[in-house]
Design an enzyme around this catalytic site. Structure first.
Site, PDB file in Angstrom:
ATOM      1  N   LYS A  75      30.618  33.346  37.464  1.00  0.00           N
ATOM      2  CA  LYS A  75      29.582  34.367  37.611  1.00  0.00           C
ATOM      3  C   LYS A  75      28.208  33.700  37.577  1.00  0.00           C
ATOM      4  CE  LYS A  75      31.895  38.279  35.327  1.00  0.00           C
ATOM      5  NZ  LYS A  75      31.890  39.187  36.470  1.00  0.00           N
ATOM      6  N   ARG A 135      42.576  42.897  36.497  1.00  0.00           N
ATOM      7  CA  ARG A 135      43.794  43.472  37.084  1.00  0.00           C
ATOM      8  C   ARG A 135      44.989  42.561  36.888  1.00  0.00           C
ATOM      9  NH1 ARG A 135      40.647  43.642  42.721  1.00  0.00           N
ATOM     10  NH2 ARG A 135      38.963  43.830  41.209  1.00  0.00           N
TER      11      ARG A 135
HETATM   12  N1  BES Z   1      34.461  42.233  34.003  1.00  0.00           N
HETATM   13  C1  BES Z   1      34.082  42.331  35.356  1.00  0.00           C
HETATM   14  C2  BES Z   1      33.536  43.710  35.731  1.00  0.00           C
HETATM   15  C3  BES Z   1      32.281  44.145  35.057  1.00  0.00           C
HETATM   16  C4  BES Z   1      31.053  44.020  35.690  1.00  0.00           C
HETATM   17  C5  BES Z   1      32.308  44.726  33.811  1.00  0.00           C
HETATM   18  C6  BES Z   1      29.906  44.451  35.077  1.00  0.00           C
HETATM   19  C7  BES Z   1      31.148  45.154  33.195  1.00  0.00           C
HETATM   20  C8  BES Z   1      29.940  45.024  33.843  1.00  0.00           C
HETATM   21  C9  BES Z   1      35.286  42.032  36.260  1.00  0.00           C
HETATM   22  O1  BES Z   1      36.210  41.156  35.746  1.00  0.00           O
HETATM   23  C10 BES Z   1      34.753  41.432  37.501  1.00  0.00           C
HETATM   24  O2  BES Z   1      34.209  40.383  37.433  1.00  0.00           O
HETATM   25  N2  BES Z   1      34.922  42.109  38.623  1.00  0.00           N
HETATM   26  C11 BES Z   1      34.459  41.648  39.857  1.00  0.00           C
HETATM   27  C12 BES Z   1      35.548  41.878  40.879  1.00  0.00           C
HETATM   28  C13 BES Z   1      35.311  41.207  42.193  1.00  0.00           C
HETATM   29  C14 BES Z   1      35.367  39.707  42.038  1.00  0.00           C
HETATM   30  C15 BES Z   1      36.363  41.685  43.171  1.00  0.00           C
HETATM   31  C16 BES Z   1      33.192  42.400  40.209  1.00  0.00           C
HETATM   32  O3  BES Z   1      33.105  43.580  39.891  1.00  0.00           O
HETATM   33  O4  BES Z   1      32.281  41.782  40.744  1.00  0.00           O
HETATM   34 MN    MN Z   2      35.716  39.139  36.173  1.00  0.00          MN
END
Ligand code: BES
Ligand code: MN
Ligand code: ZN
Length: 491
Positions: A267, A341
Site C-alpha cells: 500500500k 477474502r
Molecule cells: N483492508 C483493506 C480495505 C480497507 C480500505 C479497509 C480502507 C479499511 C479502509 C483491504 O484488504 C484492501 O486492501 N482492499 C483492496 C482490494 C483491492 C486490492 C482489490 C482495496 O480496497 O483497495
Molecule cells: Mn488489503
C-alpha cells in the site's frame, strides 16, 4: 480493557438535591412541563430552569439536546444539565440525549440523572455509557477520567433490570473498540488469540487453532496471507451455547488482519497506519460473543475469526501465486492486498463444514471501494437470502447503525474468472466491493443463508458519531445482538 462508567440505581429522594455535588440532569419535554424533580431544581435555583424552558431557545432545541446551567446558585452542584426529551422517547432520540450528557460529563464528573419522568430511561443510560469511551492505555499521563453515574427513579430495581442487557451490549461494543483501536505491535496475532482465549472466564468455549492445525485442515489460502509475517496465523472459535442443545448455531465469521501493509502489492505510505483497524470485523465478532455471554443469551452462536498479519518479506506470497483453498478450489492471487477474502474463504468454509450453522454472517473491513460507495454512514450488506437480510436491516435500523443492501449477480461473478486457476482474487477496477462479495459467495454452500457485511467505512471513523468518539465505533455489536435476540432465542 476500558471499563464502563459505573452506574448505580437509587430511589428518588429530592431532599438530597441541594447538597449534591457533581452534575445533575433533568429531563423536560417540548411543552416544558416540569416533573417534581425538575420543579425542585427550579425552586432551588430560584427559577433558572423555568426561565430556560420559557425562553425562545427552548423552542429551537431538538429532542436529545442539552443546555447546561453552570454553577447554579442555591445548589452545591457544578451544573444542572437540562435535557429536552419527550417522556416516551426511546431508540436514538433517547440514546442521543445520553450521549449529549456523556459529553457534558467529560468523562470525569459525577452525574445524577433525575429519570423519573422517562418511560425508557434505560435508553438514555445506554447512550451515555456508549458515548463515554476513551482509548487511553498508551497515554503516559495519568487518566483524568473517573466519576460515576447515579440514576434516580421511582422504581430503581425495574430500571436496573431493564438496563442490564443494554450494559452487556455496551461491554461488547467497548471490547470491540478496544481491540480495533489497539496498534498492531501490541495486538499481535498471538496477543489477540490470547485475549480471545481469556473470554473463557465469562463462560464462552474458546478454541485456538494454530498453524499446524490450520495446515491439517487445509486452510492454505489463509496461511498464504500470513506467511510473510513473523507472527503466526490463527483461527479462534468462540462458542456460546445458551440455546437448545442440538439446535444449529448462527455462525459469525470475522476478518482479523491485525495489520494490512498490502504485502508485496504494498500500500502507499500515506494513511497506512489506519490499517491497524483491519481486524475490525473480527473485533465485532468478539464483541457480540462477549455481549451474548454477559447477558446469558438463550441462543447458540459460534464466532470464528481468522487472525493473520499481511506483511511483505522474502517469505511473503507473490502476485501471481496460485493457492488451494480448504474447499479445494484454486485461487490466483493477483494482488496480495486483496487478502481479506483469502482469509475469510477458508474460515467460512470451515465454519460450515465443522459447525453446520443455520445461517452465517461474515464481517470484514474488506474494500476501500465500499467507502467510495457508501462513505462512513452505512456498511455494505450483501446476501443470498432476502428474508434473512431484511431481518438484519431491521435490527440495524432499530439500533441506528447504518446498513445498506448492495447487489450480487452472475455478471459480477464472471469478473473473477482466471486464465490459469479456478478464480482470481480481484475483479478489476469496477464494482470492487461487489466482486469481493462474489468471491466470498463462492465459499457459501447453496442452502446456507448468508450475509456479508463490508464494514471498511464504519468500523473506525475520523469524526465522532452519535454514540462513539473518533476512532473505533463498535458498529455492528448492537445490531447483531438484536438480530439474535429477535430471531434466534428460545423461550
Ligand atoms: N483492508 C483493506 C480495505 C480497507 C480500505 C479497509 C480502507 C479499511 C479502509 C483491504 O484488504 C484492501 O486492501 N482492499 C483492496 C482490494 C483491492 C486490492 C482489490 C482495496 O480496497 O483497495
Ligand atoms: Mn488489503
Ligand atoms: Zn485488508
Amino acid at each position: 480493557m476500558s471499563t464502563l462508567t459505573p452506574v448505580t440505581f437509587v430511589l428518588t429522594d429530592l431532599d438530597t438535591l441541594a447538597a449534591r455535588t457533581g452534575r445533575i440532569a433533568v429531563f423536560i419535554d417540548a411543552q416544558g412541563k416540569l416533573d417534581p424533580g425538575a420543579r425542585r431544581v427550579n425552586r432551588l435555583t430560584k427559577g433558572a430552569v423555568a426561565r430556560l424552558v420559557e425562553s425562545a431557545r427552548w423552542g429551537e432545541l431538538k429532542d436529545g439536546n442539552v443546555v447546561s446551567l453552570a454553577y447554579p446558585a442555591g445548589m452545591a452542584a457544578d451544573a444542572v444539565d437540562v435535557v429536552r426529551l419527550e417522556r416516551n422517547a426511546k431508540g436514538m432520540a433517547a440514546r442521543k440525549a445520553g450521549a449529549a450528557l456523556a459529553k457534558a460529563r467529560g468523562g470525569k464528573a459525577d452525574m445524577l440523572l433525575l429519570c423519573a419522568p422517562l418511560r425508557h430511561a434505560q435508553e438514555v443510560v445506554f447512550g451515555l455509557v456508549m458515548r463515554d469511551y476513551a482509548f487511553e492505555p498508551h497515554k503516559s499521563a495519568a487518566s483524568t477520567r473517573g466519576g460515576a453515574l447515579t440514576v434516580m427513579q421511582t422504581k430503581p430495581e425495574e430500571l436496573e433490570a431493564a438496563c442490564a442487557p443494554l450494559m452487556a451490549v455496551a461491554e461488547g461494543a467497548h471490547l470491540c473498540r478496544d481491540l480495533t483501536n489497539e496498534p498492531a505491535n501490541v495486538l499481535t496475532t498471538t496477543a489477540y488469540a490470547e485475549r480471545l482465549k481469556e473470554m473463557e472466564s465469562i463462560g464462552l468455549k474458546v478454541e485456538v487453532l494454530d498453524e499446524d492445525a490450520l495446515a491439517k485442515l487445509g486452510m492454505r489460502t489463509l496461511l498464504s496471507v500470513g506467511q510473510g509475517s513473523v507472527s503466526p496465523s490463527y483461527v479462534v472459535a468462540m462458542q456460546w451455547n445458551g440455546g437448545k442443545k442440538g439446535d444449529a448455531p448462527l455462525a459469525l465469521v470475522g476478518k482479523g488482519v491485525v495489520f494490512d501493509t498490502g504485502g508485496i502489492s504494498l500500500k502507499p505510505g500515506a494513511g497506512m497506519g489506519d490499517m491497524t483497524m483491519d481486524m475490525g470485523g473480527s473485533a465485532v465478532v468478539a464483541g457480540v460473543m462477549r455481549t451474548l455471554a454477559l447477558r446469558g443469551a438463550r441462543a447458540n452462536v459460534v464466532g470464528l475469526v481468522g487472525i493473520v498479519e499481511n506483511m511483505p518479506s522474502g517469505n511473503a506470497s507473490r502476485p501471481g501465486d496460485v493457492v488451494t483453498t480448504m474447499k479445494g478450489d484454486t485461487v490466483e492471487n493477483l494482488n496480495t492486498d486483496a487478502e481479506g477474502r483469502l482469509v475469510l474463504c477458508d474460515v467460512m468454509w470451515y465454519a460450515q463444514d465443522h459447525y453446520k450453522p443455520a445461517a452465517m454472517i461474515d464481517l470484514a473491513t474488506l474494500t476501500g471501494a465500499i467507502i467510495t460507495s457508501l462513505g462512513h454512514e452505512n456498511a455494505g450488506v450483501f446476501s443470498n437470502d432476502t428474508s434473512f437480510c431484511n431481518d438484519f436491516l431491521k435490527a440495524a435500523e432499530a439500533e441506528g447503525e447504518g446498513a445498506w443492501r448492495m447487489p450480487l449477480g452472475q455478471a459480477y461473478d464472471d469478473l473473477l474468472k482466471s486464465r490459469i486457476a479456478d478464480m482470481k482474487n480481484i475483479g478489476g477496477p469496477a464494482a470492487g466491493s461487489i466482486t469481493a462479495a462474489q468471491f466470498l459467495q463462492r465459499f457459501v454452500k447453496e442452502d446456507c443463508p448468508w450475509i456479508h457485511l463490508d464494514i471498511a467505512g464504519v468500523a473506525s471513523v475520523k469524526s465522532a458519531t452519535a454514540l462513539a468518539p473518533v476512532g473505533a465505533t463498535g458498529w455492528g455489536v448492537a445490531s447483531l445482538n438484536r438480530l439474535i435476540a429477535d430471531n434466534y432465542e428460545t423461550e
